[in-house]
Write a protein that holds these residues in place. Structure first.
Motif, PDB file in Angstrom:
ATOM      1  N   ARG A 147       5.195 -11.578   6.213  1.00  0.00           N
ATOM      2  CA  ARG A 147       4.763 -10.912   5.383  1.00  0.00           C
ATOM      3  C   ARG A 147       3.400 -10.922   5.124  1.00  0.00           C
ATOM      4  O   ARG A 147       3.131  -9.680   4.448  1.00  0.00           O
ATOM      5  N   THR A 148       2.793 -11.949   4.960  1.00  0.00           N
ATOM      6  CA  THR A 148       0.917 -11.890   4.354  1.00  0.00           C
ATOM      7  C   THR A 148       0.204 -11.609   5.721  1.00  0.00           C
ATOM      8  O   THR A 148      -0.488 -10.629   4.978  1.00  0.00           O
ATOM      9  N   ARG A 149       0.597 -11.266   6.595  1.00  0.00           N
ATOM     10  CA  ARG A 149       0.248 -10.353   7.882  1.00  0.00           C
ATOM     11  C   ARG A 149       0.220  -9.239   7.306  1.00  0.00           C
ATOM     12  O   ARG A 149      -0.678  -8.019   7.658  1.00  0.00           O
ATOM     13  N   PHE A 150       1.550  -8.654   6.865  1.00  0.00           N
ATOM     14  CA  PHE A 150       1.937  -7.228   6.638  1.00  0.00           C
ATOM     15  C   PHE A 150       0.320  -7.178   5.311  1.00  0.00           C
ATOM     16  O   PHE A 150       0.243  -5.521   6.044  1.00  0.00           O
ATOM     17  N   ASN A 151       1.328  -7.155   5.335  1.00  0.00           N
ATOM     18  CA  ASN A 151       0.513  -6.643   3.449  1.00  0.00           C
ATOM     19  C   ASN A 151      -1.549  -7.019   4.004  1.00  0.00           C
ATOM     20  O   ASN A 151      -2.410  -6.637   2.995  1.00  0.00           O
ATOM     21  N   GLU A 152      -2.264  -8.029   4.383  1.00  0.00           N
ATOM     22  CA  GLU A 152      -3.059  -7.754   4.737  1.00  0.00           C
ATOM     23  C   GLU A 152      -3.180  -6.370   6.292  1.00  0.00           C
ATOM     24  O   GLU A 152      -4.666  -6.198   6.137  1.00  0.00           O
ATOM     25  N   ALA A 153      -2.539  -6.115   6.468  1.00  0.00           N
ATOM     26  CA  ALA A 153      -2.224  -4.673   7.286  1.00  0.00           C
ATOM     27  C   ALA A 153      -2.912  -3.800   6.219  1.00  0.00           C
ATOM     28  O   ALA A 153      -3.647  -2.591   6.553  1.00  0.00           O
ATOM     29  N   VAL A 154      -1.897  -3.760   5.224  1.00  0.00           N
ATOM     30  CA  VAL A 154      -1.687  -2.757   4.358  1.00  0.00           C
ATOM     31  C   VAL A 154      -3.408  -1.806   2.831  1.00  0.00           C
ATOM     32  O   VAL A 154      -3.330  -1.323   3.293  1.00  0.00           O
TER      33      VAL A 154
END
Length: 195
Positions: A147-154
């Protein structure tokens, strides 16, 4: 030669604008692909948890005369969570909220199950159960990381399509802002388990 100078300047300007717009589009596409990859990792982590829950429930069922309502709640939450699908290319805040809500139902019922297990010493000593419990804890950490990496990609994607003048061209090409994962309402409070 002077006669061709306006044409040459015009061609250079057109090529420059084309290159700039192409760069905006291509960068947005690359960032969007990063979001899709990160979303796939989020889904994989949740799928791993859902797979482990099935094994955990069967282990608990076989090892204890367990409260059926607790097991049923876990099974139903898992079924609901697996039925919610999100298309990462067209993800909306509403879809993400629905996904989060379904997954928080799994987390909540799973927490109640694990706390309820404390009343069964023979189950706490079961090696299969202990291994599954460790794998679930590890999977929860993987979910957090995904989830953290998803936010970092967004973030870079949203920044890229929202800054001026990129925002003009991004809108023309159909790129829309992507939502972030946020904590579920009430996540700051610990889960209450009553016997």
């Amino acid at each position: 030669m002077k006669r061709f100078l306006p044409w040459i300047i015009g061609a250079v300007v057109i090529i420059g604008i084309y290159s700039y717009v192409k760069g905006i589009n291509n960068t947005a596409v690359v960032y969007e692909q990063g979001i899709n990859e990160a979303w796939g990792n989020v889904q994989t982590s949740y799928q791993r948890r859902n797979d482990l829950i099935g094994n955990l429930v069967n282990t608990v069922k076989g090892a204890a005369e367990f409260e059926k309502s607790t097991l049923t709640a876990v099974i139903e939450a898992r079924a609901k969570a697996t039925s919610v699908t999100v298309d990462p290319t067209n993800i909306t805040p509403e879809q993400l909220a629905q996904f989060n809500q379904a997954q928080s139902g799994v987390s909540s019922s799973l927490s109640r199950l694990l706390v309820s297990v404390e009343r069964y010493p023979e189950l706490k000593a079961n090696q299969n159960f202990l291994k599954l419990q460790d794998e679930l804890a590890s999977t929860e950490n993987q979910i957090l990381t995904a989830r953290t990496r998803f936010n970092e990609a967004v973030k870079p994607y949203n920044n890229h399509i929202k800054i001026f003048p990129n925002s003009i061209f991004a809108g023309m090409f159909g790129f829309k802002e992507k939502p972030y994962f946020e904590a579920v309402v009430g996540a700051e409070k610990p889960v209450e388990v009553q016997f």
